[in-house]
Design an enzyme around this catalytic site. Structure first.
Site, PDB file in Angstrom:
ATOM      1  N   ARG A 227      -0.128  -2.022   5.727  1.00  0.00           N
ATOM      2  CA  ARG A 227      -1.138  -1.480   6.577  1.00  0.00           C
ATOM      3  C   ARG A 227      -1.458  -1.371   8.295  1.00  0.00           C
ATOM      4  O   ARG A 227      -0.513  -2.553   8.165  1.00  0.00           O
ATOM      5  CB  ARG A 227      -2.623  -2.060   6.182  1.00  0.00           C
ATOM      6  N   HIS A 275       5.303   5.932   5.664  1.00  0.00           N
ATOM      7  CA  HIS A 275       4.942   5.334   4.606  1.00  0.00           C
ATOM      8  C   HIS A 275       5.612   5.454   3.594  1.00  0.00           C
ATOM      9  O   HIS A 275       4.378   6.073   2.718  1.00  0.00           O
ATOM     10  CB  HIS A 275       3.476   5.849   4.724  1.00  0.00           C
TER      11      HIS A 275
HETATM   12  C1  GLV Z   1       0.184   3.507  -0.511  1.00  0.00           C
HETATM   13  O1  GLV Z   1      -0.241   2.631   1.031  1.00  0.00           O
HETATM   14  C2  GLV Z   1      -0.986   2.411  -1.693  1.00  0.00           C
HETATM   15  O2  GLV Z   1      -1.863   2.466  -1.020  1.00  0.00           O
HETATM   16  O3  GLV Z   1      -0.580   3.211  -2.814  1.00  0.00           O
END
Ligand code: GLV
Length: 312
Positions: A227, A275
């Site tokens: 994160r 991401h």
């Molecule tokens: C992605 O970032 C997740 O938490 O699955």
């Protein structure tokens, strides 16, 4: 049972709906905000809106449709007593190992330099980076951290890890909190490729500030696939500027999508991905959730229940 899918991405909601309905044919499954005849027993979701918990007041559990749970643990309207269950691996650990291995190998074998050289029709062999000179430190040893560590070790890298509590790691050194800072410092000093894979909690938020990143070995490379909130953006930029860090691969950001004017986008030493390091796979996720709903309905315990105190 009644199951409601609540997901900020409509296509993901549909994929979950289809996958869950196929595995639990007796269940009534709806996609929020579609109404069920009665309140739902279980929710599967990602980023539920505030009104969601006003209507769904009889949930027995909330299944996170991803590995991370900070958005639901910290949700202002979610009742504190609601059990939250996270996905465990569900096909994400393999993807994460692939992502991290690709980045570590790419860095250690100077791939970006060769891309650049090809553009310039330049033939030049730089001094190779030897894996022995790039010890890898994996911060966070869940399903994903563990698979990343073992994969990189199988590729011949020196790997060690850091976890909140000591964990056996197949012959690799595992530093742990033990409630003191000593082992964290030892972990940092042993690390030249840092891979951040821990959940975002009150303990890990802003953990990698300038003081901490400075303790990595000189020229360190940083990979964040956890994160954005774990690393302080300004600290990363300052240490790339000073040369203490030589590069970074970032998949996650404090604000997502990463704003177009953010300096990370155009930084020559930073690789940005949107991401995607480990995507939720609805079929694998639904296998797990369906099995856990079956167990819960039978009064049996399940794994992956979030401990609110520790935040994951
Ligand atoms: C992605 O970032 C997740 O938490 O699955």
């Amino acid at each position: 049972v009644r199951i409601v899918i609540v997901h900020s991405t409509a296509s993901a909601a549909r994929a979950w709906h289809e996958a869950i309905a196929a595995r639990l044919p007796e269940a009534v499954v709806a996609i929020w905000p579609q109404e069920l005849d009665e309140p739902a027993d279980y929710a599967i979701g990602w980023n539920p809106p505030a009104e969601f918990f006003e209507r769904e007041t009889r949930l027995k559990a909330f299944f996170s449709a991803g590995a991370g749970v900070e958005q639901i643990v910290g949700h202002a309207s979610a009742p504190r007593s609601l059990p939250i269950i996270r996905l465990e691996d569900a096909g994400m650990a393999r993807q994460m190992a692939e992502y991290c291995a690709y980045e570590v190998i790419g860095w250690c074998t100077s791939r970006r330099l060769y891309d650049e050289q090809q553009r310039l029709a330049r033939w030049h062999e730089p001094r190779p980076r030897r894996p022995a000179e790039w010890p890898v430190g994996v911060f966070g040893l869940g399903f994903m951290g563990r698979q990343v560590a073992t994969t990189l070790r199988a590729l011949g890298y020196r790997v060690h890890a850091y976890a909140r509590s000591p964990k056996p790691l197949d012959g690799m050194a595992c530093y742990a909190d033990h409630g003191g800072a000593g082992d964290f410092t030892a972990f940092l000093r042993a690390t030249r490729v840092l891979i951040v894979l821990a959940p975002l909690t009150s303990e890990t938020r802003d953990r990698f500030d300038e003081t901490v990143l400075r303790q990595l070995q000189p020229g360190a490379y940083v990979i964040n696939a956890a994160r954005g909130g774990l690393i302080v953006d300004e600290a990363l930029l300052a240490l790339l500027e000073s040369g203490h860090l030589s590069g970074a691969t970032l998949d996650v950001f404090r604000t997502e999508p990463l704003p177009p004017d953010h300096p990370f986008w155009r930084h020559p030493k930073i690789r940005v991905t949107p991401h995607i390091a480990a995507l939720t796979l609805a079929p694998e996720g639904a296998d797990q959730v369906a099995e856990k709903i079956g167990r819960l309905e039978a009064g049996l315990p399940v794994t992956g229940v979030v401990e609110r105190e520790r935040g994951y």
